[in-house]
Design a protein around this motif. Structure first.
Motif, PDB file in Angstrom:
ATOM      1  N   VAL A  36     -29.818  31.381  -1.065  1.00 42.61           N
ATOM      2  CA  VAL A  36     -31.265  31.101   0.152  1.00 42.61           C
ATOM      3  C   VAL A  36     -29.081  31.016   1.329  1.00 42.61           C
ATOM      4  N   PHE A  37     -29.985  31.515   2.039  1.00 39.54           N
ATOM      5  CA  PHE A  37     -29.107  31.821   3.407  1.00 39.54           C
ATOM      6  C   PHE A  37     -30.268  31.609   4.845  1.00 39.54           C
ATOM      7  N   ASP A  38     -29.639  31.330   5.690  1.00 35.94           N
ATOM      8  CA  ASP A  38     -29.881  30.819   6.591  1.00 35.94           C
ATOM      9  C   ASP A  38     -29.245  31.195   7.582  1.00 35.94           C
ATOM     10  N   ILE A  39     -29.899  31.998   8.731  1.00 32.22           N
ATOM     11  CA  ILE A  39     -29.108  33.401   9.630  1.00 32.22           C
ATOM     12  C   ILE A  39     -29.177  32.957  11.090  1.00 32.22           C
TER      13      ILE A  39
ATOM     14  N   ILE B 241     -39.115  34.251   3.975  1.00 26.50           N
ATOM     15  CA  ILE B 241     -38.601  33.779   4.932  1.00 26.50           C
ATOM     16  C   ILE B 241     -39.565  33.031   5.836  1.00 26.50           C
ATOM     17  N   ARG B 242     -38.782  32.092   6.429  1.00 26.83           N
ATOM     18  CA  ARG B 242     -40.027  30.971   7.616  1.00 26.83           C
ATOM     19  C   ARG B 242     -38.228  30.425   7.773  1.00 26.83           C
ATOM     20  N   GLU B 243     -39.190  29.638   9.140  1.00 25.79           N
ATOM     21  CA  GLU B 243     -37.857  29.322  10.273  1.00 25.79           C
ATOM     22  C   GLU B 243     -37.770  27.923   9.653  1.00 25.79           C
ATOM     23  N   ILE B 244     -36.554  27.512  10.307  1.00 26.93           N
ATOM     24  CA  ILE B 244     -35.956  25.591  10.148  1.00 26.93           C
ATOM     25  C   ILE B 244     -35.845  25.478  11.245  1.00 26.93           C
ATOM     26  N   PRO B 245     -37.678  24.661  11.605  1.00 28.77           N
ATOM     27  CA  PRO B 245     -37.546  24.194  13.197  1.00 28.77           C
ATOM     28  C   PRO B 245     -37.009  23.558  13.285  1.00 28.77           C
ATOM     29  N   ASP B 246     -36.517  22.386  12.639  1.00 26.87           N
ATOM     30  CA  ASP B 246     -36.319  20.862  12.931  1.00 26.87           C
ATOM     31  C   ASP B 246     -34.798  20.298  12.939  1.00 26.87           C
ATOM     32  N   ARG B 247     -34.041  21.332  13.009  1.00 27.27           N
ATOM     33  CA  ARG B 247     -32.379  21.070  12.911  1.00 27.27           C
ATOM     34  C   ARG B 247     -31.729  20.979  14.033  1.00 27.27           C
ATOM     35  N   GLY B 248     -30.931  19.933  14.258  1.00 32.25           N
ATOM     36  CA  GLY B 248     -30.501  19.345  14.933  1.00 32.25           C
ATOM     37  C   GLY B 248     -28.783  19.625  14.972  1.00 32.25           C
ATOM     38  N   MET B 249     -28.225  20.495  16.190  1.00 34.26           N
ATOM     39  CA  MET B 249     -26.964  20.753  15.922  1.00 34.26           C
ATOM     40  C   MET B 249     -26.070  20.604  17.287  1.00 34.26           C
ATOM     41  N   ILE B 250     -25.403  20.250  16.713  1.00 36.00           N
ATOM     42  CA  ILE B 250     -23.786  19.954  18.131  1.00 36.00           C
ATOM     43  C   ILE B 250     -23.066  20.899  17.607  1.00 36.00           C
ATOM     44  N   ASP B 251     -22.416  21.159  18.962  1.00 33.07           N
ATOM     45  CA  ASP B 251     -21.013  22.224  19.359  1.00 33.07           C
ATOM     46  C   ASP B 251     -20.247  21.213  19.682  1.00 33.07           C
ATOM     47  N   LEU B 252     -18.768  21.299  18.320  1.00 34.34           N
ATOM     48  CA  LEU B 252     -17.598  20.552  18.587  1.00 34.34           C
ATOM     49  C   LEU B 252     -16.377  21.174  18.874  1.00 34.34           C
ATOM     50  N   ARG B 253     -15.994  20.595  19.779  1.00 32.50           N
ATOM     51  CA  ARG B 253     -14.332  21.570  20.059  1.00 32.50           C
ATOM     52  C   ARG B 253     -13.018  20.468  19.885  1.00 32.50           C
TER      53      ARG B 253
ATOM     54  N   ALA C 108     -25.678  38.975  17.899  1.00 28.44           N
ATOM     55  CA  ALA C 108     -24.090  37.440  17.544  1.00 28.44           C
ATOM     56  C   ALA C 108     -25.087  36.899  16.616  1.00 28.44           C
ATOM     57  N   ALA C 109     -25.320  36.820  15.528  1.00 24.92           N
ATOM     58  CA  ALA C 109     -25.394  35.792  14.774  1.00 24.92           C
ATOM     59  C   ALA C 109     -24.544  35.312  13.977  1.00 24.92           C
ATOM     60  N   LEU C 110     -25.169  34.052  13.096  1.00 28.06           N
ATOM     61  CA  LEU C 110     -24.261  33.120  11.729  1.00 28.06           C
ATOM     62  C   LEU C 110     -25.030  32.898  10.891  1.00 28.06           C
ATOM     63  N   LEU C 111     -24.050  33.495  10.472  1.00 26.51           N
ATOM     64  CA  LEU C 111     -24.357  33.302   8.357  1.00 26.51           C
ATOM     65  C   LEU C 111     -23.810  32.198   7.976  1.00 26.51           C
ATOM     66  N   ASP C 112     -24.869  31.591   7.218  1.00 26.13           N
ATOM     67  CA  ASP C 112     -24.923  30.375   5.924  1.00 26.13           C
ATOM     68  C   ASP C 112     -25.233  30.995   4.976  1.00 26.13           C
ATOM     69  N   VAL C 113     -24.428  30.993   3.979  1.00 23.44           N
ATOM     70  CA  VAL C 113     -24.392  31.199   2.476  1.00 23.44           C
ATOM     71  C   VAL C 113     -24.984  29.420   2.057  1.00 23.44           C
ATOM     72  N   VAL C 114     -26.477  29.039   1.634  1.00 18.71           N
ATOM     73  CA  VAL C 114     -26.411  27.539   1.478  1.00 18.71           C
ATOM     74  C   VAL C 114     -26.913  27.274   0.301  1.00 18.71           C
ATOM     75  N   GLU C 115     -27.164  28.292  -0.325  1.00 16.55           N
ATOM     76  CA  GLU C 115     -27.100  28.133  -1.664  1.00 16.55           C
ATOM     77  C   GLU C 115     -26.944  29.549  -2.719  1.00 16.55           C
TER      78      GLU C 115
END
Length: 200
Positions: free
Chosen positions: A163-166, A23-35, A153-160
């Motif tokens: 490998v999962f990102d929450i 378990i580790r943090e991904i600290p350097d991810r850029g995120m943009i909300d697009l609608r 509330a959370a978002l689940l991303d199946v990377v592999e």
């Protein structure tokens, strides 16, 4: 003159010990909300021009182009992922491309914490905090979806495959981290047997 200082939500937490998975943090991810509206050809074309890939229109899917990843959140909303260093460039490109088109583009890089789980047994650990059946064939690489995790509330991303990102809101980062560290302890490891053959 003071310099801009960016601190990740879990900066300074101790590395967990005695866990059955990593378990580790991904600290350097850029995120943009697009609608925007998928029914608007101008929006779809402009978004693709800026991102290099069509925004996914099928629920719980994602699309990638180079280091840019697009997660489907709802019928008119996507989360654009990139390196934090590239987020401003993408934000500018999207705003320029979508100028005059009904849409919204916002940098939300500091809104969420991202915790990555890796290793055999990730699915079992995550299922301790959610009602999702991650053994279902739907949860393969590229799948992403909102969920309730440990009552938040959370978002689940199946990377592999393993490998999962929450993604959780920043204010819940430590709560989620502590919950995962508790449920991922080696003595608490689960073995799911699944379907069994009926003895003759």
């Amino acid at each position: 003159m003071s310099e801009l200082y960016i601190d990740s939500p879990l900066a300074g937490v101790a590395e967990p010990q005695g866990l059955s998975i990593s378990i580790r943090e991904i600290p350097d991810r850029g995120m943009i909300d697009l609608r925007g509206l998928t029914s608007d050809p101008a929006f779809m074309a402009a978004a693709k021009g800026a991102l290099g890939v069509d925004v996914p229109t099928r629920p719980r899917t994602s699309a990638s182009w180079g280091d840019v990843r697009v997660l489907w959140l709802s019928t008119d909303q996507w989360l654009i992922l990139s390196s934090r260093a590239r987020a401003h460039e993408l934000l500018t490109s999207l705003r320029d491309a979508l100028n005059g088109i009904h849409s919204l583009v916002v940098d939300v890089s500091d809104m969420r914490a991202i915790i990555r789980l890796e290793g055999d047994g990730c699915r079992e650990v995550i299922m301790k905090g959610t009602s999702l059946d991650l053994l279902d064939k739907e949860y393969v690489q590229g799948c992403c979806r909102r969920m309730r995790y440990a009552e938040i509330a959370a978002l689940l991303d199946v990377v592999e495959d393993n490998v999962f990102d929450i993604y959780v809101f920043r204010s819940y980062a430590h709560y989620t981290w502590n919950f995962l560290c508790a449920t991922a302890k080696a003595p608490a490891k689960l073995k799911l047997f699944g379907a069994q053959e009926v003895p003759a």
